[in-house]
Design an enzyme around this catalytic site. Structure first.
Site, PDB file in Angstrom:
ATOM      1  N   HIS A 135      -8.458  -6.213   4.856  1.00 34.85           N
ATOM      2  CA  HIS A 135      -7.274  -6.168   4.139  1.00 34.85           C
ATOM      3  C   HIS A 135      -5.677  -6.806   4.405  1.00 34.85           C
ATOM      4  O   HIS A 135      -5.247  -6.808   3.517  1.00 34.85           O
ATOM      5  CB  HIS A 135      -7.190  -4.321   3.946  1.00 34.85           C
ATOM      6  CG  HIS A 135      -6.234  -3.992   2.988  1.00 34.85           C
ATOM      7  ND1 HIS A 135      -6.678  -4.225   1.471  1.00 34.85           N
ATOM      8  CD2 HIS A 135      -5.230  -3.144   3.123  1.00 34.85           C
ATOM      9  CE1 HIS A 135      -5.703  -3.594   0.988  1.00 34.85           C
ATOM     10  NE2 HIS A 135      -4.789  -2.862   1.562  1.00 34.85           N
ATOM     11  N   GLY A 137     -27.469  14.994  11.472  1.00 39.82           N
ATOM     12  CA  GLY A 137     -26.690  14.016  10.906  1.00 39.82           C
ATOM     13  C   GLY A 137     -26.380  13.266  12.191  1.00 39.82           C
ATOM     14  O   GLY A 137     -25.519  12.080  11.974  1.00 39.82           O
ATOM     15  N   ARG A 194       2.720   2.931  -5.938  1.00 45.61           N
ATOM     16  CA  ARG A 194       1.863   4.233  -6.134  1.00 45.61           C
ATOM     17  C   ARG A 194       2.279   5.587  -6.147  1.00 45.61           C
ATOM     18  O   ARG A 194       3.361   6.052  -5.566  1.00 45.61           O
ATOM     19  CB  ARG A 194       1.082   3.954  -4.377  1.00 45.61           C
ATOM     20  CG  ARG A 194      -0.068   4.922  -4.324  1.00 45.61           C
ATOM     21  CD  ARG A 194      -0.992   4.697  -3.051  1.00 45.61           C
ATOM     22  NE  ARG A 194      -1.423   3.225  -2.818  1.00 45.61           N
ATOM     23  CZ  ARG A 194      -2.593   3.186  -3.618  1.00 45.61           C
ATOM     24  NH1 ARG A 194      -3.284   4.341  -4.367  1.00 45.61           N
ATOM     25  NH2 ARG A 194      -3.128   2.022  -3.605  1.00 45.61           N
ATOM     26  N   LYS A 237       3.487  -3.330  -7.894  1.00 49.33           N
ATOM     27  CA  LYS A 237       3.007  -1.703  -8.366  1.00 49.33           C
ATOM     28  C   LYS A 237       3.629  -0.673  -7.515  1.00 49.33           C
ATOM     29  O   LYS A 237       4.153  -0.992  -6.399  1.00 49.33           O
ATOM     30  CB  LYS A 237       1.402  -1.539  -8.136  1.00 49.33           C
ATOM     31  CG  LYS A 237       0.904  -1.558  -6.576  1.00 49.33           C
ATOM     32  CD  LYS A 237      -0.486  -1.472  -6.434  1.00 49.33           C
ATOM     33  CE  LYS A 237      -1.006  -1.297  -5.221  1.00 49.33           C
ATOM     34  NZ  LYS A 237      -2.401  -1.159  -5.015  1.00 49.33           N
ATOM     35  N   ASP A 292      -1.086  -6.847  -6.374  1.00 50.04           N
ATOM     36  CA  ASP A 292      -0.185  -6.152  -5.615  1.00 50.04           C
ATOM     37  C   ASP A 292       0.495  -7.234  -4.844  1.00 50.04           C
ATOM     38  O   ASP A 292       0.002  -8.219  -4.789  1.00 50.04           O
ATOM     39  CB  ASP A 292      -0.412  -4.750  -5.016  1.00 50.04           C
ATOM     40  CG  ASP A 292      -1.697  -4.981  -4.243  1.00 50.04           C
ATOM     41  OD1 ASP A 292      -1.954  -6.101  -3.616  1.00 50.04           O
ATOM     42  OD2 ASP A 292      -2.624  -4.203  -3.965  1.00 50.04           O
TER      43      ASP A 292
END
Length: 317
Positions: free
Chosen positions: A136, A44, A200, A198, A175
């Site tokens: 974000h 990996g 969470r 909203k 949101d």
């Protein structure tokens, strides 16, 4: 003796996360990406190799840190380290999607700020300039000591939907975090906005407690930077319908993170149209909701041109 041809001052490399997007950028740019190898060892571990010289050149790395996030992040870091050790003069990283951007603050006393950690790793690897797309939260820039440009696909999404939305359409932020994007989208199309508030309840579940804005009897388009589980969109649609909005809802987002079941959840809620970009490659799906995909290649190509010419990226942000 004949004079050797001058070396190309800039070399572009694409990681394995966005090969298809890189081909579109390559075509629009009119310049081929450099040859590099990115492989995984049987255990990996990530292995990369630059298959052409970069000494004395500027390097642009195109790599999204999407799933598998850790593999693609380490690949980006390894490519940057390889360029630094091969004597590149400057390394610019273009991230169509910035993984870990949601971890921008501590939500508990013993939790990390992983976005800050990722920023530190990128700088340690030798990256001198970061160009991202609809990160974000703009606060991410504060984790870097190098220049950061946050481009936006909102104008691209607005242009694509401009002639398909009626004048009474309401632009909805699912949101408070997406209000900035929704306001910009609404401004471009001269439409009103509404905001879902909203709460969470878990890592994957939210509840919309109220809506600010008039949506009764009106069509709605929900705008967000990313869609992962689809639960926020699901609950926003439910709340909009309860508030009397027209049942056919459109959703649009820059990043199609789409964990398994996300498309089904949005279709179940009543999303009739979904528009996303190719910042993240989409896997084939049999879900009834088929997203329309816009390419960000022209936007990234414009950014690359400006980087090469020493121009400003402000108009693309």
């Amino acid at each position: 003796m004949p004079t050797a041809p001058a070396a190309i001052p800039v070399v572009l490399f694409a990681g394995s996360a966005c090969r298809e997007l890189a081909r579109h950028v390559e075509s629009a740019l009119g310049q081929q990406f450099g040859a590099c190898t990115a492989e995984r060892f049987p255990d990996g571990e990530v292995f990369v190799r630059l298959d052409e010289p970069v000494r004395g050149r500027e390097v642009i790395l195109l790599q999204a840190t999407c799933a598998p996030v850790n593999d693609h992040l380490v690949e980006l870091l390894a490519l940057a380290d390889a360029c630094r050790r091969a004597a590149a003069t400057r390394i610019v990283a273009i991230l169509p999607y910035f993984g870990y951007a949601r971890s921008d603050r501590r939500d508990g006393r013993r939790t990390p700020i992983t976005a800050s950690l990722v920023a530190a790793l990128m700088q340690t690897a030798g990256i001198d300039h970061v160009i991202a797309l609809d990160v974000h939260t703009p606060a991410i820039e504060g984790f870097f000591r190098v220049p950061v440009d946050n481009l936006s696909a909102v104008p691209l999404l607005a242009d694509a939907l401009r002639h398909q939305l009626t004048r009474d359409t309401v632009v909805v932020s699912p949101d408070l975090g997406a209000v900035r994007l929704a306001n910009r989208f609404a401004l471009l199309l001269d439409l009103p906005t509404a905001v879902c508030h909203k709460q969470r309840t878990s890592a994957t579940e939210v509840t919309v407690t109220r809506i600010t804005g008039d949506v009764k009897g009106r069509p709605c388009v929900i705008i967000d930077d990313m869609i992962a589980t689809g639960f926020t969109i699901h609950e926003s649609v439910r709340a909009l319908r309860n508030a009397g909005a027209q049942p056919d809802i459109t959703a649009a987002a820059t990043h199609a993170v789409f964990v398994p079941g996300a498309l089904e959840k949005m279709a179940e809620a009543g999303v009739r149209r979904l528009m996303v970009t190719d910042s993240i490659p989409l896997a084939a799906s049999s879900a009834p909701l088929r997203p329309e995909i816009l390419s960000v290649a022209p936007l990234l190509t414009s950014a690359i041109h400006r980087v090469l010419e020493g121009g400003s990226l402000r108009e693309l942000a």
